[in-house]
Design an enzyme around this catalytic site. Structure first.
Site, mmCIF file in Angstrom:
data_model
loop_
_atom_site.group_PDB
_atom_site.id
_atom_site.type_symbol
_atom_site.label_atom_id
_atom_site.label_comp_id
_atom_site.label_asym_id
_atom_site.label_seq_id
_atom_site.Cartn_x
_atom_site.Cartn_y
_atom_site.Cartn_z
ATOM 1 N N LYS A 157 0.849 -1.188 0.000
ATOM 2 C CA LYS A 157 0.000 0.000 0.000
ATOM 3 C C LYS A 157 0.880 1.232 0.000
ATOM 4 O O LYS A 157 2.029 1.188 0.472
ATOM 5 C CB LYS A 157 -0.866 0.002 1.261
ATOM 6 C CG LYS A 157 -2.106 0.831 1.162
ATOM 7 C CD LYS A 157 -3.220 0.077 0.467
ATOM 8 C CE LYS A 157 -4.478 0.907 0.354
ATOM 9 N NZ LYS A 157 -5.573 0.152 -0.253
ATOM 10 N N VAL A 159 -20.872 0.622 -5.692
ATOM 11 C CA VAL A 159 -21.024 -0.827 -5.539
ATOM 12 C C VAL A 159 -22.430 -1.177 -5.052
ATOM 13 O O VAL A 159 -23.072 -2.094 -5.563
ATOM 14 C CB VAL A 159 -19.978 -1.399 -4.555
ATOM 15 C CG1 VAL A 159 -20.143 -2.905 -4.430
ATOM 16 C CG2 VAL A 159 -18.565 -1.072 -5.001
HETATM 17 P P1 NAD Z 1 -19.276 5.119 -2.924
HETATM 18 O O1 NAD Z 1 -18.719 6.332 -2.283
HETATM 19 O O2 NAD Z 1 -19.616 5.161 -4.382
HETATM 20 O O3 NAD Z 1 -20.603 4.654 -2.144
HETATM 21 C C1 NAD Z 1 -20.731 4.697 -0.759
HETATM 22 C C2 NAD Z 1 -22.162 5.118 -0.461
HETATM 23 O O4 NAD Z 1 -22.394 5.018 0.943
HETATM 24 C C3 NAD Z 1 -22.439 6.567 -0.859
HETATM 25 O O5 NAD Z 1 -23.620 6.614 -1.623
HETATM 26 C C4 NAD Z 1 -22.576 7.278 0.478
HETATM 27 O O6 NAD Z 1 -23.465 8.366 0.422
HETATM 28 C C5 NAD Z 1 -23.112 6.165 1.360
HETATM 29 N N1 NAD Z 1 -22.929 6.361 2.778
HETATM 30 C C6 NAD Z 1 -21.851 6.888 3.432
HETATM 31 N N2 NAD Z 1 -22.061 6.879 4.766
HETATM 32 C C7 NAD Z 1 -23.286 6.325 4.956
HETATM 33 C C8 NAD Z 1 -24.048 6.034 6.108
HETATM 34 N N3 NAD Z 1 -23.632 6.328 7.341
HETATM 35 N N4 NAD Z 1 -25.239 5.437 5.941
HETATM 36 C C9 NAD Z 1 -25.709 5.144 4.706
HETATM 37 N N5 NAD Z 1 -25.024 5.405 3.576
HETATM 38 C C10 NAD Z 1 -23.831 5.991 3.704
HETATM 39 O O7 NAD Z 1 -18.236 3.947 -2.623
HETATM 40 P P2 NAD Z 1 -18.169 2.512 -3.308
HETATM 41 O O8 NAD Z 1 -17.114 2.510 -4.333
HETATM 42 O O9 NAD Z 1 -19.544 2.058 -3.651
HETATM 43 O O10 NAD Z 1 -17.602 1.652 -2.098
HETATM 44 C C11 NAD Z 1 -18.447 1.252 -1.036
HETATM 45 C C12 NAD Z 1 -17.650 0.463 -0.023
HETATM 46 O O11 NAD Z 1 -17.085 -0.687 -0.648
HETATM 47 C C13 NAD Z 1 -16.466 1.227 0.578
HETATM 48 O O12 NAD Z 1 -16.283 0.825 1.907
HETATM 49 C C14 NAD Z 1 -15.298 0.764 -0.262
HETATM 50 O O13 NAD Z 1 -14.080 0.879 0.451
HETATM 51 C C15 NAD Z 1 -15.674 -0.690 -0.502
HETATM 52 N N6 NAD Z 1 -15.066 -1.278 -1.703
HETATM 53 C C16 NAD Z 1 -15.325 -0.746 -2.938
HETATM 54 C C17 NAD Z 1 -14.749 -1.334 -4.065
HETATM 55 C C18 NAD Z 1 -15.026 -0.789 -5.450
HETATM 56 O O14 NAD Z 1 -14.729 -1.492 -6.432
HETATM 57 N N7 NAD Z 1 -15.582 0.396 -5.576
HETATM 58 C C19 NAD Z 1 -13.913 -2.451 -3.936
HETATM 59 C C20 NAD Z 1 -13.692 -2.981 -2.663
HETATM 60 C C21 NAD Z 1 -14.275 -2.381 -1.560
#
Ligand code: NAD
Length: 401
Positions: free
Chosen positions: A87, A199
Site C-alpha cells: 500500500k 457498488v
Molecule cells: P461510494 O462512495 O460510491 O458509495 C458509498 C455510499 O455510501 C455513498 O452513496 C454514500 O453516500 C453512502 N454512505 C456513506 N455513509 C453512509 C451512512 N452512514 N449510511 C448510509 N449510507 C452511507 O463507494 P463505493 O465505491 O460504492 O464503495 C463502497 C464500499 O465498498 C467502501 O467501503 C469501499 O471501500 C468498498 N469497496 C469498494 C470497491 C469498489 O470497487 N468500488 C472495492 C472494494 C471495496
C-alpha cells in the site's frame, strides 16, 4: 526525491507492524511525505492502492500504511491472485495539494521498488493520477479505459465497481446456501442495503433481479433518488434505522466500522455480507456476531472483485502471469464469480471448527502466503451454474483495498 527505509526497531512501536518486508519513507515535491509499505511478496508483487489523505502526522500515516498493506496480503491470497500485499499513502489534501508533478514523483517512488510494489488508485487518487504516475513507473494498474482502448488489453480496463458488486452477489448466494441449506434462490429473502453508491446500487440491482426484497438507505438524497428510479419498488429507511430492519441479510456498502457494539445488538438478520471495507470496528466483533448466531462473510473476501479486476489488467500489461491465467474478460469474470467457492469454503471450515468466519478466513489466507498452500483453482468454479447475474456499469470510485 529522497527516501529511506524505516528500521525494525522504529516500526515495532506501531500496533499494525507485522514483520513487513519493507516500509519506505519518501520526501516528494514541496516536502510532501509519502510511505510505501510492502507487507509480503511470497505470492508475487505486492499490489495495493495509493491513498492520499491529510493525515494529522507521520505516525498516523505509518499505522495506516502498515494496516492496509497487511490487509492486501490477506485479500490477494484469498482472491487466488499470485500477488502479495502492499500500500502507499501520501500525506496531502487531494483537494488542494495534488499536482501532476506530485503524482509523477510518487510514480518514481513506486519505481524504487523495481516491481515489488504495484500501485493503483484508492481514496484521494484517481485514474488520471495513475496516468501521471505511469510516466515514471510501469508498475501501475487501474488506468482510464480510454487509455486502454485499441490496445490489446482494453477489454480488461475500466471501473471495477460492477465486478466488486458481482463478487458480493455470489458471496451472498454462497452464504444463503450455507445458512438455509438447500435454499439457493434469493426470492423470499429481504436484504437491508446500507449505501447505494457505486457498488451498493449495482449489488442492489443484482439482488432485485434475483427476486430479493430490498430495504435501502443512504445519507445522500440524490443517490437515493437514482436508486429509487433504478430499483423501482423498494423501501427506503433513514440511515440509523437500517441496523434494526427485519431482514434476512444485512449488506453494508458504505463506510468502515458499521459493525460495532451498538449496531450488532440491533441487528435482526441471519447473514451479513456486503462490500464495505473494515466492517468490523474491532477484531472481537467477529466473535460477537458468531455468538449472536449471525453469519458474517469476511469483507475482504467478498469484496475482492475490484482487486481481481485491476490484477488482471496488470497481468496483461506487465506479462507477469505465473498461474497461466487466460487474461481475457470472460475468465476474469469467472475468477470473480469464484468468490462463491471461497466464501463457501470459509463458512464450512468455520462451522466445522465453531470458529468466527473472519478468524477462519485469516488462517486460510496465512496458509497460502506463509505456508505455501495452493491458491484456489479458479477454473474449478461451479458458481456459473447458479449465478445468472448480468451486470452493467455505473460511475464511481475504484478502491483497491
Ligand atoms: P461510494 O462512495 O460510491 O458509495 C458509498 C455510499 O455510501 C455513498 O452513496 C454514500 O453516500 C453512502 N454512505 C456513506 N455513509 C453512509 C451512512 N452512514 N449510511 C448510509 N449510507 C452511507 O463507494 P463505493 O465505491 O460504492 O464503495 C463502497 C464500499 O465498498 C467502501 O467501503 C469501499 O471501500 C468498498 N469497496 C469498494 C470497491 C469498489 O470497487 N468500488 C472495492 C472494494 C471495496
Amino acid at each position: 526525491m529522497d527516501f529511506n527505509d524505516l528500521n525494525t526497531e522504529f516500526l515495532n512501536e506501531f500496533d499494525s507492524y507485522d514483520d513487513h518486508q519493507c516500509v519506505r519513507r519518501f520526501v516528494l515535491e514541496d516536502d510532501i511525505i509519502a510511505f510505501i509499505a510492502v507487507h509480503n511478496t511470497n505470492l508475487g508483487p505486492a499490489l495495493g492502492g495509493c491513498r492520499m489523505k491529510p493525515y494529522a502526522n507521520e505516525a498516523e500515516a505509518i499505522n495506516d500504511v502498515l494496516r492496509l498493506s497487511r490487509g492486501m496480503t490477506y485479500k490477494n491470497a484469498l482472491a487466488a491472485l499470485p500477488l502479495g500485499g502492499g500500500k502507499a499513502v501520501i500525506i496531502a489534501d487531494p483537494q488542494t495539494q495534488k499536482t501532476p508533478e506530485l503524482m509523477q514523483a510518487m510514480g518514481a517512488a513506486v519505481e524504487s521498488f523495481e516491481g515489488d510494489y504495484v500501485t493503483a488508485e484508492d481514496s484521494g487518487t484517481t485514474e488520471e493520477d495513475m496516468v501521471e504516475m505511469e510516466k515514471f513507473t510501469g508498475h501501475v494498474t487501474g488506468l482510464p479505459p480510454q487509455m486502454l482502448e485499441g490496445s490489446e488489453y482494453g477489454e480488461l480496463g475500466g471501473n471495477p465497481s460492477p465486478l466488486t458488486a458481482l463478487g458480493c452477489y455470489h458471496g451472498i448466494k454462497a452464504a444463503v446456501k450455507a445458512r438455509y441449506k438447500n435454499e439457493k434462490k434469493l426470492s423470499g429473502l429481504t436484504v437491508a442495503v446500507q449505501g447505494v453508491g457505486a457498488v451498493g446500487l449495482e449489488l442492489a440491482q443484482l439482488l432485485k433481479q434475483d427476486g430479493a426484497t430490498l430495504v435501502i438507505t443512504d445519507i445522500n438524497e440524490d443517490g437515493l433518488a437514482v436508486a429509487k428510479e433504478k430499483l423501482g419498488d423498494v423501501k427506503i429507511v433513514p440511515p440509523n434505522d437500517i441496523f434494526s430492519v427485519e431482514a434476512d441479510i444485512f449488506a453494508p456498502n458504505a463506510m468502515g466500522g458499521a459493525l460495532n457494539d451498538y449496531t450488532i445488538q440491533q441487528l435482526k438478520v441471519d447473514i451479513i455480507a456486503g462490500a464495505a471495507n473494515n466492517q468490523l470496528l474491532s477484531a472481537h466483533h467477529d466473535k460477537a456476531l458468531l455468538d449472536k448466531n449471525i453469519l458474517y462473510v469476511p469483507d475482504y473476501v467478498i469484496n475482492s472483485g475490484g482487486v481481481i479486476c485491476v490484477g488482471y489488467e496488470y497481468f496483461r500489461k506487465s506479462g507477469y502471469n505465473p498461474q497461466d491465467f487466460d487474461i481475457a474478460r470472460d475468465s476474469m469474470v469467472k475468477h470473480v464469480e469464484n468468490i462463491y467457492q471461497t466464501v463457501s469454503e470459509i463458512i464450512a471450515l468455520a462451522q466445522d471448527k465453531s470458529q468466527p468466519t473472519g478468524e477462519t478466513a485469516d488462517r486460510l489466507a496465512e496458509d497460502k502466503f506463509l505456508n505455501g498452500a495452493a491458491l484456489a483453482d479458479i477454473n474449478d468454479a461451479d458458481s456459473n451454474e447458479e449465478g445468472q447475474a448480468s451486470f452493467g456499469s455505473n460511475g464511481g470510485t475504484r478502491l483497491v483495498q
